[in-house]
Design a protein around this motif. Structure first.
Motif, mmCIF file in Angstrom:
data_model
loop_
_atom_site.group_PDB
_atom_site.id
_atom_site.type_symbol
_atom_site.label_atom_id
_atom_site.label_comp_id
_atom_site.label_asym_id
_atom_site.label_seq_id
_atom_site.Cartn_x
_atom_site.Cartn_y
_atom_site.Cartn_z
ATOM 1 N N SER A 145 -44.684 94.543 89.705
ATOM 2 C CA SER A 145 -43.246 94.191 90.536
ATOM 3 C C SER A 145 -42.833 95.445 91.381
ATOM 4 C CB SER A 145 -42.191 93.884 89.472
ATOM 5 O OG SER A 145 -41.987 95.079 88.650
ATOM 6 N N GLY A 146 -43.700 96.426 91.558
ATOM 7 C CA GLY A 146 -43.222 97.716 92.390
ATOM 8 C C GLY A 146 -43.341 97.351 93.792
ATOM 9 N N SER A 147 -42.244 97.860 94.626
ATOM 10 C CA SER A 147 -42.039 97.924 95.804
ATOM 11 C C SER A 147 -41.712 99.115 96.617
ATOM 12 C CB SER A 147 -41.095 96.762 96.295
ATOM 13 O OG SER A 147 -39.965 97.153 95.777
ATOM 14 N N VAL A 148 -42.254 99.435 97.695
ATOM 15 C CA VAL A 148 -41.722 100.528 98.612
ATOM 16 C C VAL A 148 -41.138 100.037 100.010
ATOM 17 C CG1 VAL A 148 -42.647 102.712 99.620
ATOM 18 C CG2 VAL A 148 -43.750 101.811 97.614
ATOM 19 N N TYR A 149 -40.180 100.764 100.344
ATOM 20 C CA TYR A 149 -39.620 100.401 101.668
ATOM 21 C C TYR A 149 -38.945 101.538 102.161
ATOM 22 C CZ TYR A 149 -35.201 99.223 98.793
ATOM 23 O OH TYR A 149 -34.173 99.186 97.802
ATOM 24 N N ILE A 150 -38.411 101.446 103.488
ATOM 25 C CA ILE A 150 -37.933 102.442 104.123
ATOM 26 C C ILE A 150 -36.322 102.136 104.713
ATOM 27 C CG2 ILE A 150 -38.290 104.124 105.943
ATOM 28 C CD1 ILE A 150 -41.107 103.187 105.818
ATOM 29 N N ALA A 151 -35.549 103.289 104.718
ATOM 30 C CA ALA A 151 -34.256 102.922 105.315
ATOM 31 C C ALA A 151 -33.952 104.007 106.192
ATOM 32 C CB ALA A 151 -32.994 103.055 104.157
ATOM 33 N N ASP A 152 -33.264 103.963 107.334
ATOM 34 C CA ASP A 152 -32.851 104.673 108.257
ATOM 35 C C ASP A 152 -31.707 105.704 107.652
ATOM 36 O OD1 ASP A 152 -30.463 103.517 108.454
ATOM 37 O OD2 ASP A 152 -30.945 102.576 110.592
ATOM 38 N N ALA A 153 -31.628 106.738 108.363
ATOM 39 C CA ALA A 153 -30.501 107.570 108.127
ATOM 40 C C ALA A 153 -28.967 107.286 107.439
ATOM 41 C CB ALA A 153 -29.983 108.902 109.101
ATOM 42 N N VAL B 256 -33.548 97.671 88.452
ATOM 43 C CA VAL B 256 -34.675 98.508 88.625
ATOM 44 C C VAL B 256 -34.683 99.680 88.002
ATOM 45 C CG1 VAL B 256 -35.198 96.783 90.693
ATOM 46 C CG2 VAL B 256 -34.090 99.084 91.230
ATOM 47 N N LEU B 257 -35.884 100.499 88.027
ATOM 48 C CA LEU B 257 -35.813 101.918 88.015
ATOM 49 C C LEU B 257 -36.517 102.202 89.316
ATOM 50 C CD1 LEU B 257 -35.906 104.582 86.372
ATOM 51 C CD2 LEU B 257 -38.097 103.823 85.359
ATOM 52 N N GLY B 258 -35.728 103.410 90.022
ATOM 53 C CA GLY B 258 -36.487 103.615 91.232
ATOM 54 C C GLY B 258 -36.303 105.065 91.586
ATOM 55 N N SER B 259 -36.887 105.544 92.770
ATOM 56 C CA SER B 259 -36.834 106.697 93.240
ATOM 57 C C SER B 259 -36.526 106.909 94.723
ATOM 58 C CB SER B 259 -38.382 107.421 92.984
ATOM 59 O OG SER B 259 -38.205 108.813 93.612
ATOM 60 N N LEU B 260 -35.530 107.678 95.119
ATOM 61 C CA LEU B 260 -35.086 107.692 96.384
ATOM 62 C C LEU B 260 -35.531 108.928 97.022
ATOM 63 C CD1 LEU B 260 -31.367 106.272 95.912
ATOM 64 C CD2 LEU B 260 -33.543 105.094 96.366
ATOM 65 N N ARG B 261 -36.069 109.281 98.079
ATOM 66 C CA ARG B 261 -36.375 110.468 98.589
ATOM 67 C C ARG B 261 -36.113 110.568 100.358
ATOM 68 N NH1 ARG B 261 -39.241 114.970 97.476
ATOM 69 N NH2 ARG B 261 -39.496 114.276 95.271
ATOM 70 N N ARG B 262 -35.712 111.425 100.729
ATOM 71 C CA ARG B 262 -35.184 111.734 102.134
ATOM 72 C C ARG B 262 -36.442 111.958 102.572
ATOM 73 N NH1 ARG B 262 -31.273 114.931 101.774
ATOM 74 N NH2 ARG B 262 -29.572 113.650 102.091
ATOM 75 N N GLU C 274 -40.416 95.129 83.725
ATOM 76 C CA GLU C 274 -41.858 95.677 83.662
ATOM 77 C C GLU C 274 -41.998 97.109 83.287
ATOM 78 O OE1 GLU C 274 -45.738 96.268 86.559
ATOM 79 O OE2 GLU C 274 -43.794 95.456 87.471
ATOM 80 N N ALA C 275 -41.159 97.957 83.704
ATOM 81 C CA ALA C 275 -41.130 99.419 83.116
ATOM 82 C C ALA C 275 -41.067 99.429 81.670
ATOM 83 C CB ALA C 275 -40.008 100.175 83.988
ATOM 84 N N TYR C 276 -40.082 98.542 81.151
ATOM 85 C CA TYR C 276 -39.671 99.004 79.612
ATOM 86 C C TYR C 276 -40.510 97.785 78.709
ATOM 87 C CZ TYR C 276 -36.169 101.907 81.722
ATOM 88 O OH TYR C 276 -35.635 102.925 82.599
#
Length: 319
Positions: A196-204, A250-256, A272-274
Motif C-alpha cells: 500500500s506504499g506510495s511516493v508523491y511530490i508537493a511543491d513549496a 497512514v504512517l508517513g515521512s515528509l522531506r524537503r 499494513e504497517a501494523y
C-alpha cells in the motif's frame, strides 16, 4: 446480571478450595495478561521503529532521485541557453539533439532579452513557443530577473501534467522547458514500500504535483498539520502518523528537497504497517487464554490430589 455475580461470589466463598483456586487462577491470569501486554507493546514499538527507518530511508532515496532528474533537466537548459549553442548556425538541430537526451523534458525554448524565440524544440506540440505574449509570461519575467522559476502543475491537450522550468541564459536571454511530471512519478514509484506504499511530490506551497492517483493532483498538503509543521519549521524532515489526502490513516515521512523547495512524501497504510503486531497480539491473546486455562486446571488437579484429598482422609480418620 447482579444476581449472577452474587451467585458466583457465594459459590467461591462457600469453599476454601474454590477460594484458593480462584485466587491462584486470578493471579496467574493477571501475570499472563501483563506479560502479554508488555510483549505486544514491545513488538509494536520495534515494528514502528523499523517502518520509520524504512520510510525515512526511502524518502531520502526519492529526494535524491528527484534532485538528480531536476538537476539534469537544468543542465540541459543551461546547455540550450549557452552562447555556443544560440550562436551556432545549426542551433535548431543541436536543440533537437539536447531534447532527445532528456526524456523528462517535453519542450525547450530559447529566447533573447526581448522575448523573441531563438530556437525551440518539442516532443508533442509547441506550448511555450506558441505564446503571443511570451515576454509578459511569469516564467519569462522571473528568469530575466535571475530567478530559477518552477511553475505550478499544468496540463497538455493530452492531459499530461508538466511544470515550466525557466532560467536566465548566457546571452542575457531566457531558456525554458516543460518538465514532464509523470517521469518523476515513475522514477519514485519504483521504490519498494510495501503493497500500500506510495511516493508523491508537493511543491513549496504544498500543492501535490505528482501522484500515482491522478485524482489527488492539485490537492493541498496544508490540510495535514504535520506538513504545516515541517513547512513552517526549521526541520527538513518529519515522520509519524496522520490522515492523508485520501482520508486514510497512514504512517508517513515528509522531506524537503533543497534544490527545488519541493517536498517528497512517502506513505504506507497503518493497517499494513501494523498488521504483524496486530496478528501477534491476536496470537498472544489466544495463547495466554489457553495457557491460563491449562495452568488453572493443573493447579486444581495438583491441589486436589496433594492437599485437599489428604486433608479429607485425615478428617475422616479423626472422626
Amino acid at each position: 446480571m447482579q444476581h449472577t455475580i452474587l451467585r458466583i461470589t457465594v459459590y467461591f466463598r462457600s469453599s476454601v478450595r474454590r477460594r484458593l483456586l480462584a485466587w491462584l487462577g486470578g493471579m496467574t491470569l493477571l501475570m499472563l495478561l501483563v506479560t502479554s501486554a508488555a510483549v505486544s507493546y514491545l513488538v509494536h514499538q520495534f515494528e514502528q521503529e523499523l517502518w520509520r527507518a524504512r520510510l525515512s530511508e526511502e524518502a531520502r532515496n526519492a529526494g535524491s532521485v528527484i534532485d538528480g532528474i531536476v538537476a539534469q533537466s537544468e543542465r540541459i537548459l543551461t546547455a540550450a541557453g549557452s552562447a555556443t549553442l544560440t550562436g551556432a548556425p545549426e542551433r535548431q538541430k543541436l536543440l533537437d539533439l539536447l531534447l532527445a537526451t532528456e526524456p523528462s523534458l517535453l519542450e525547450i525554448v530559447s529566447t533573447d532579452a526581448e522575448g523573441a524565440i531563438l530556437a525551440a524544440s518539442n516532443r508533442d506540440r509547441a506550448v511555450l513557443a506558441s505564446l503571443f505574449t511570451l515576454s509578459q509570461s511569469e516564467w519569462f519575467r522571473q528568469a530575466m530577473a535571475g530567478v530559477r522559476y518552477h511553475s505550478r502543475v499544468q496540463y497538455t491537450f493530452q492531459d499530461k501534467p508538466y511544470i515550466i522550468v525557466a532560467q536566465s541564459a548566457e546571452d542575457e536571454g531566457v531558456v525554458a522547458g516543460r518538465l514532464y511530471m509523470e517521469v518523476l512519478q515513475q522514477m519514485v514509484s519504483e521504490l519498494d514500500i510495501g503493497n500500500s506504499g506510495s511516493v508523491y511530490i508537493a511543491d513549496a506551497e504544498g500543492e501535490v504535483i505528482t501522484h500515482a492517483d491522478r485524482r489527488l493532483l492539485g490537492g493541498l498538503l496544508t490540510q495535514i498539520p504535520a506538513f504545516v509543521a515541517v513547512q513552517q519549521g526549521e526541520e527538513d524532515a518529519w515522520i509519524g502518523e496522520y490522515t492523508n489526502l485520501a482520508d486514510a490513516p497512514v504512517l508517513g515521512s515528509l522531506r524537503r528537497i533543497d534544490a527545488t523547495g519541493w517536498y517528497v512524501i512517502v506513505e504506507v497504510l497503518q493497517a499494513e504497517a501494523y498488521a504483524p503486531s496486530q496478528n501477534a497480539l491476536a496470537t498472544i491473546v489466544v495463547v495466554t487464554l489457553l495457557l491460563g486455562f491449562t495452568v488453572m486446571s493443573g493447579n486444581s488437579i495438583f491441589m486436589r490430589r496433594s492437599i485437599f484429598r489428604p486433608l479429607q482422609r485425615l478428617s475422616a480418620g479423626a472422626v
